[in-house]
Design an enzyme around this catalytic site. Structure first.
Site, mmCIF file in Angstrom:
data_model
loop_
_atom_site.group_PDB
_atom_site.id
_atom_site.type_symbol
_atom_site.label_atom_id
_atom_site.label_comp_id
_atom_site.label_asym_id
_atom_site.label_seq_id
_atom_site.Cartn_x
_atom_site.Cartn_y
_atom_site.Cartn_z
ATOM 1 N N LEU A 520 59.336 13.421 96.176
ATOM 2 C CA LEU A 520 57.955 13.265 96.629
ATOM 3 C C LEU A 520 57.120 14.509 96.378
ATOM 4 O O LEU A 520 55.919 14.437 96.180
ATOM 5 C CB LEU A 520 57.918 12.934 98.131
ATOM 6 N N GLY A 523 58.138 22.735 96.200
ATOM 7 C CA GLY A 523 57.427 24.002 96.305
ATOM 8 C C GLY A 523 58.405 25.117 96.598
ATOM 9 O O GLY A 523 59.616 24.994 96.383
ATOM 10 N N GLY A 524 57.878 26.231 97.098
ATOM 11 C CA GLY A 524 58.728 27.367 97.382
ATOM 12 C C GLY A 524 59.746 27.083 98.473
ATOM 13 O O GLY A 524 60.801 27.707 98.536
ATOM 14 N N PHE A 525 59.448 26.096 99.351
ATOM 15 C CA PHE A 525 60.362 25.770 100.432
ATOM 16 C C PHE A 525 61.564 24.970 99.948
ATOM 17 O O PHE A 525 62.594 24.910 100.610
ATOM 18 C CB PHE A 525 59.640 24.963 101.510
ATOM 19 N N VAL A 528 61.143 17.656 98.677
ATOM 20 C CA VAL A 528 61.055 16.557 99.629
ATOM 21 C C VAL A 528 61.354 15.260 98.890
ATOM 22 O O VAL A 528 60.748 14.976 97.850
ATOM 23 C CB VAL A 528 59.663 16.489 100.292
ATOM 24 N N LYS A 542 63.270 16.704 103.784
ATOM 25 C CA LYS A 542 62.857 18.023 103.318
ATOM 26 C C LYS A 542 64.107 18.873 103.154
ATOM 27 O O LYS A 542 64.724 19.304 104.127
ATOM 28 C CB LYS A 542 61.897 18.659 104.319
ATOM 29 N N ASP A 639 49.286 27.577 108.563
ATOM 30 C CA ASP A 639 49.311 27.142 107.161
ATOM 31 C C ASP A 639 48.664 25.771 107.014
ATOM 32 O O ASP A 639 49.174 24.897 106.317
ATOM 33 C CB ASP A 639 50.750 27.100 106.637
#
Length: 832
Positions: A520, A523-525, A528, A542, A639
């Protein structure tokens, strides 16, 4: 209305016929915008077109029948027409030319062969634009092909398109991707090869390899995955490649097996090559195969002597007998430095044991293979073993013997495909492998018995004391304070109540082993994925990357926060998973994904009228009010941005991503941090510059979001060239000039709502004022938006009026496209 509809049904086909009045182009008969030419089989159309979200005009070829236009060739891709007065003509010397209204030639076929007496350009049934020469105008037989578009491809490969490559060819740029979906000019990605000998396909990112197919064995490219992607058995007949090598020239042809499928290959502007076909039942283009298909397809992902396994965590590991060159980087998920051999090979050393080979099953073979023909597998092994520079070999029945003498790079697990790779190791490494297996087996047996005995002993002991013992769990342990199985405690002693703990295997099954088609966002995290549990419930998983910077503390922080929050405008956390290095959060699935997918996509933006926009604004505000004032914990999100606002099926907003949120005490309204994290463009001045954050920091981010929703423009990507203004600076300029109407997106503007939209901009400007003390709090913001407060104060200048360039963003800049990277922060609380 019925008469108008009937008239349109009658007149539209007539209009198409008028636009297609000519069937060929001659020196006296040219093609003028918007005229088109259709092939005899009615499959292809040649004419002028504008890409999505562009007013530029190009001459191109596309499939005629499907309702979704698929452009397969562009003539003037790097020289667009800026109006609809373009002409495609054929000069007397046999050259096709695209000219603008001033008769300036923007593109030419540049024919160098001698022209015949009469030439004609036609669109063939195969989709190629042909220029043929004939002895005279009266005799159009036995023509000679002077030029054809198949010899000058753009980004697509059609059936029967033949590529002839020679050592003088530009081997890296056989196909060139578009620059973007709205710009067909040459982009960063191209398709070609690096050798005419052991041929393979390579996607180049500029001059660097991005993906490679592995060598061609006459039937398949042995480094690719071929699998069904869900479109049915019809895919087995979508075509194949054939290769011929004659006199140093390589000829490659794609043979389409079924013309009605309109199967072809194309490289996208994102660097993905896909085999596409027309799915008439769904009236859309289907994809039967694509590459790169997962993270391990990216060239050299795990560095030299590293191996990539797409469905494992971590995905990279060193080959047997090797260890990371940089242990610290490797632990952080940066594998680019690769691995180094632990024990040197013994080849050629007197009195030493002979080296051996370790069999690695079903692998993508490394880059830079050397071909030895005419050998069987035993002879291939001997040839490598007697050559001290040979580090590995592989055997394919059609290619025969492949060996490697340089560093092994771009190795990956291709099971159930690929070929077996035999890795050369010192005999001591091979011996250790056997011993280790025996030791591990013995350890497992004895360890299992010991654990069973301990558990039995503890159980017996707890029975006598009337309470259950703590159960051992990997990385986390059950809380001893409560018998509730959905409560656990990690090392930071954070207790999560009423939360479902899911196993990794269950989540892997729910997401099809975290397959890319369920991705989906990323990113940096981390990433998902969409998933579906056994009971049919759809979820969003996630999966946090080890390289994200979000360790156990930040993970538990997010879990602890969200598990305590209950509000219709906050995303609902359903559960989590902690196994080994895996940390995952399971949320309710939002079918409309994030707000930015609608705001900044020209097509999806059309579905957001002002009433939906205002509903989203009000929902986000009520979610923030709950965090700041109404929840059991006072929480600063830190954020807030469009990508962190998720939309359900009815476009109701839900605030997500609490990895950087912070809890305040009851008498605290400001805090400071020594490490600023977040996304520039949304961070308030006092937070970005000094590390101070409070409710007013979230209010600033909300103000940016309001102005983005109203304008349809992204703050980070906006640049008003005059005075280098940011979106906030541009809005402030229009406000001072009493011309704020120009900021409103035409898609949402309208007389009944204009006053409400202007009020929303007014509130947004109040939220982004430079000084935190001047900004309203959330209760006041909501009262202003709902007109409970009718007289609004005049806003003061906003923060970050000028566009922040890379030179002045400093070390705190965190790029939007990489999402928010979560860091451990040292926070000092200040009561006021």
């Amino acid at each position: 209305m019925i008469q108008i509809y009937s008239f349109l049904i009658y007149i539209l086909p007539l209009g198409l016929e008028l636009c297609s009045a000519i069937s060929s182009i001659t020196p006296t008969q040219f093609l003028k915008d918007p005229d088109t030419i259709v092939s005899n089989n009615n499959l292809f159309r040649l004419g002028f077109f504008s890409p999505t979200n562009s007013t530029n005009r190009y001459v191109g070829i596309w499939y005629n029948l499907p309702s979704v236009k698929e452009v397969i060739w562009v003539a003037n891709r790097n020289s667009p027409l800026t109006d609809s007065n373009g002409v495609l003509r054929l000069s007397v010397d046999g050259n096709l030319q695209v000219e603008n209204s001033r008769n300036v030639t923007l593109w030419s076929s540049n024919v160098t062969r001698p022209a015949t007496k009469f030439s004609v350009a036609q669109l063939s049934d195969s989709g190629s634009l042909l220029v043929q020469g004939f002895p005279s105008n009266a005799t159009r037989e036995n023509g000679t092909i002077i030029w054809q578009s198949f010899e000058h491809p753009a980004d697509s490969v059609l059936p029967n398109m033949r590529f002839i490559l020679t050592p003088d060819s530009d081997l890296r740029r056989v196909l060139q991707a578009w620059k973007s979906s709205s710009d067909p000019s040459n982009g960063r990605f191209s398709i070609g090869t690096n050798s005419l000998g052991l041929f393979q396909i390579i996607i180049w990112d500029g001059d660097r390899p991005h993906w490679r197919s592995g060598p061609w064995n006459g039937n398949i490219f042995i480094g690719t995955r071929y699998h069904n992607t869900g479109y049915g058995n019809i895919l087995v007949n979508t075509g194949s490649f054939t290769q011929e090598t004659v006199g140093g020239m390589l000829s490659l042809v794609f043979a389409g097996a079924n013309e009605t499928l309109m199967s072809h290959y194309a490289i996208t502007y994102q660097g993905i090559i896909a085999q596409r076909w027309w799915d008439d039942s769904n009236k859309n283009w289907g994809i039967s195969w694509k590459a790169p298909d997962n993270v391990c397809d990216i060239y050299g992902k795990c560095g030299e002597f590293g191996s990539c396994r797409p469905y494992h965590s971590p995905i990279c590991s060193c080959l047997k007998g090797f260890e990371p060159k940089n242990e610290e980087e490797w632990k952080r998920g940066n594998w680019s430095s690769g691995c180094a051999r632990r024990k040197q090979l013994q080849c050629g050393l007197a009195g030493s044991k002979q080296d051996g080979f370790l069999r690695l099953k079903m692998m993508k073979v490394p880059e830079n293979a050397e071909l030895i023909t005419g050998l069987n597998i035993d002879q291939c092994r001997s040839a490598c073993l007697t050559n001290c520079s040979c580090l590995a070999y592989a055997y394919d029945t059609q290619i025969t013997c492949l060996t490697w003498s340089g560093n092994l790079i771009d190795v990956a697990d291709l099971s159930p495909g690929g070929v077996d790779l035999y890795l050369r190791l010192a005999q001591s490494e091979l011996s250790n492998n056997i011993n280790i297996k025996a030791i591990v087996a013995a350890s497992v047996i004895s360890g299992t018995a010991a654990v069973a005995a301990i558990i039995w002993f503890l159980w017996r002991r707890s029975q006598s004391k009337g309470k259950a013992p703590p159960l051992p769990v990997k990385r986390v342990e059950r809380s001893q304070a409560t018998p509730n199985p959905h409560v656990f405690r990690d090392k930071s002693q954070v207790v999560i109540e009423d939360l479902q703990i899911l196993e990794f295997d269950k989540l892997a099954e729910a997401t099809d082993s975290f397959h890319e088609y369920n991705l989906l966002g990323a990113g940096g995290f981390g990433q998902v994925y969409k998933g579906k549990l056994e009971d049919g419930q759809e979820i969003a998983v996630k999966r946090l990357s080890r390289a994200s910077g979000q360790g156990a503390e930040e993970f538990m922080n997010e879990v602890a926060l969200i598990s305590k929050l209950q509000h219709r405008n906050l995303v609902k956390l359903l559960g989590c998973c902690v196994e080994g290095e895996e940390k995952m959060l399971i949320y309710e699935y939002m079918p409309n994904k994030s707000l930015d997918a609608f705001l900044f996509d020209p097509e999806k933006r059309k579905s957001l009228d002002w009433q939906k926009c205002f509903n989203i604004i009000e929902g986000v505000c009520r979610g923030l009010l709950y965090l700041h004032r109404d929840s059991r914990l006072k929480i600063i999100h830190r954020d807030l941005k469009a990508s962190n606002i998720l939309l359900d099926k009815d476009h109701n907003p839900k605030i997500s991503d609490f990895g950087m949120a912070r809890i305040f005490g009851g008498n605290q309204d400001q805090a400071s941090t020594q490490r600023v994290v977040g996304t520039y463009g949304y961070m308030s001045p006092e937070y970005a510059m000094e590390g101070h954050f409070s409710e007013k920091s979230d209010v600033f981010s909300l103000g940016v979001l309001l102005i983005e929703i109203v304008s349809g423009k992204k703050n980070n990507n906006f640049w008003y060239q005059e005075d280098s203004l940011s979106l906030l600076g541009y809005a402030w300029k229009l406000w001072r000039e009493d011309n704020i109407i120009l900021l409103i997106d035409p898609l949402i503007t309208g007389a009944p709502f204009q006053a409400e939209i202007v009020r929303c901009i007014h509130v947004g400007l109040l939220c982004v004022q430079e000084l935190a003390k001047d900004r309203p709090n959330m209760p006041t913001v909501i009262s202003m938006l709902l007109s409970d407060i009718t007289d609004l104060p005049n806003p003061k200048p906003p923060g970050f009026v000028q566009r922040q360039l890379s030179s002045d963003t400093g070390s705190h800049q965190i790029a939007e496209q990489t999402s928010s990277t979560n860091y451990v922060t040292v926070t000092s609380l200040a009561a006021r």
